[in-house]
Design an enzyme around this catalytic site. Structure first.
Site, mmCIF file in Angstrom:
data_model
loop_
_atom_site.group_PDB
_atom_site.id
_atom_site.type_symbol
_atom_site.label_atom_id
_atom_site.label_comp_id
_atom_site.label_asym_id
_atom_site.label_seq_id
_atom_site.Cartn_x
_atom_site.Cartn_y
_atom_site.Cartn_z
ATOM 1 C CB CYS A 85 -1.107 -0.184 1.111
ATOM 2 S SG CYS A 85 -2.536 0.929 0.890
ATOM 3 C CG HIS A 202 -3.486 -3.105 3.007
ATOM 4 N ND1 HIS A 202 -2.527 -2.743 3.954
ATOM 5 C CD2 HIS A 202 -3.947 -2.950 2.616
ATOM 6 C CE1 HIS A 202 -2.486 -1.310 3.623
ATOM 7 N NE2 HIS A 202 -3.709 -1.116 3.033
ATOM 8 C CD GLU A 204 -0.190 -5.271 5.611
ATOM 9 O OE1 GLU A 204 -0.331 -5.800 4.398
ATOM 10 O OE2 GLU A 204 -1.276 -4.373 6.022
#
Lengths: 225, 83
Positions: A85, A202, A204
């Site tokens: 990002c 993302h 994560e």
């Protein structure tokens, strides 16, 4: 395996990245950019957020912070580097990867789950997947539209450096499945080395089973395991 | 040394979508204005001391190359005037 998650003023996904990596058994630590990279490094994450308030262009200021020279040197030595990002914006602004991430075609901030097609499964970032597999990972960005001139895009495709493309649930790459107007629906690309990658979605945020519905992003972070 | 103002104008390259300009254009049309198109640009007025205008322009150009513009999506121009 020690992975440095580089924290700039305005980074806000650094803790998420550390938690997700720790969940996979990776020794990850946050590193304040002014402190420089620690020695004996096995990996670097440029996390998401709004470094320097996205002033000028998202990622422009952080890309010129002194630590990024060390990140580029480490990348050239083969240390795995992942930009997510805002980290992807920083990576492209600093020349680690080709192209630029700029204002979404909608001109809006978009926060939603997207489907991604794995374009290559023979990189450290995608070896947990099959080529053509569709994974669901969230995006959260206002400046995620991948822009690159026509010649450079042809080179990117010819060199097989597109990692992920936005697609529909069946894996078909369509305009409707393109959340931000990215050239070629590109969501993530490789640097000159396969050990360097940036992506706007993302991973994560799709790793911890107690946080998200999807854990499809885990495979990307497995590059550090 | 002379005091100059170097003006750096940074624009999206022709053909690169500008969603903010497009939104602004639509807003102007909603207000009843008629327009055929609208492009936006960022302008930086940089005050600096230099031996001559060429040196001031060179320094401003380097600022544009290294930070103010992203060559992947931007063109820029530099104009220098004595302050």
């Amino acid at each position: 395996m020690t992975v440095a998650v580089v924290q700039f003023g305005g980074s806000n996904c650094d803790r998420d990245a550390v938690r997700a990596l720790s969940h996979l058994g990776v020794d990850a630590e946050r590193v304040w950019h002014e402190d420089g990279l620690p020695p004996d490094l096995d990996g670097i994450v440029l996390p998401g957020g709004f470094s320097y308030g996205d002033y000028l262009r998202a990622g422009a200021m952080a890309a010129r912070a002194p630590i990024m020279a060390a990140v580029r040197d480490a990348a050239e030595e083969g240390v795995p580097v992942l930009g997510v990002c805002n980290g992807a914006q920083i990576g492209s602004e600093s020349g680690l990867t080709p192209g630029a991430f700029t204002t979404n075609a909608s001109a809006r901030f978009q926060c939603e789950p997207v489907s991604l097609r794995v374009e290559r499964a023979d990189t450290p970032w995608t070896r947990a997947y099959d080529e053509g597999e569709v994974i669901e990972v969230p995006i959260a960005h206002g400046e995620g539209r991948f822009e690159i001139d026509d010649d450079a895009y042809e080179d990117l495709v010819a060199d097989d450096r597109v990692l992920f493309r936005y697609c529909d649930a069946d894996g078909t790459v369509t305009d409707e499945a393109n959340p931000n107007g990215s050239t070629g629906n590109v969501a993530g690309v490789l640097g000159e080395r396969e050990t360097v990658a940036v992506l706007m979605p993302h991973p994560e945020r799709a790793t911890l089973p107690d946080v998200a519905g999807s854990t499809d992003g885990e495979g990307v972070l497995r590059a550090f395991v | 040394m002379t005091a100059y103002t170097a003006t750096v104008t940074v624009r999206l390259k022709r053909g690169v979508l500008d969603p903010e300009a497009e939104t602004t254009r639509r807003a102007l049309e909603r207000l009843g204005f008629e327009l055929a198109g609208l492009r936006s640009a960022d302008r930086f007025d940089i005050d600096l001391e230099a031996e001559d205008a060429d040196e001031a322009a060179d320094r401003a150009e380097e600022m544009a190359e290294r930070l103010l513009a992203n060559p992947t999506i931007h063109d820029y121009e530099v104009a220098v005037a004595e302050k």
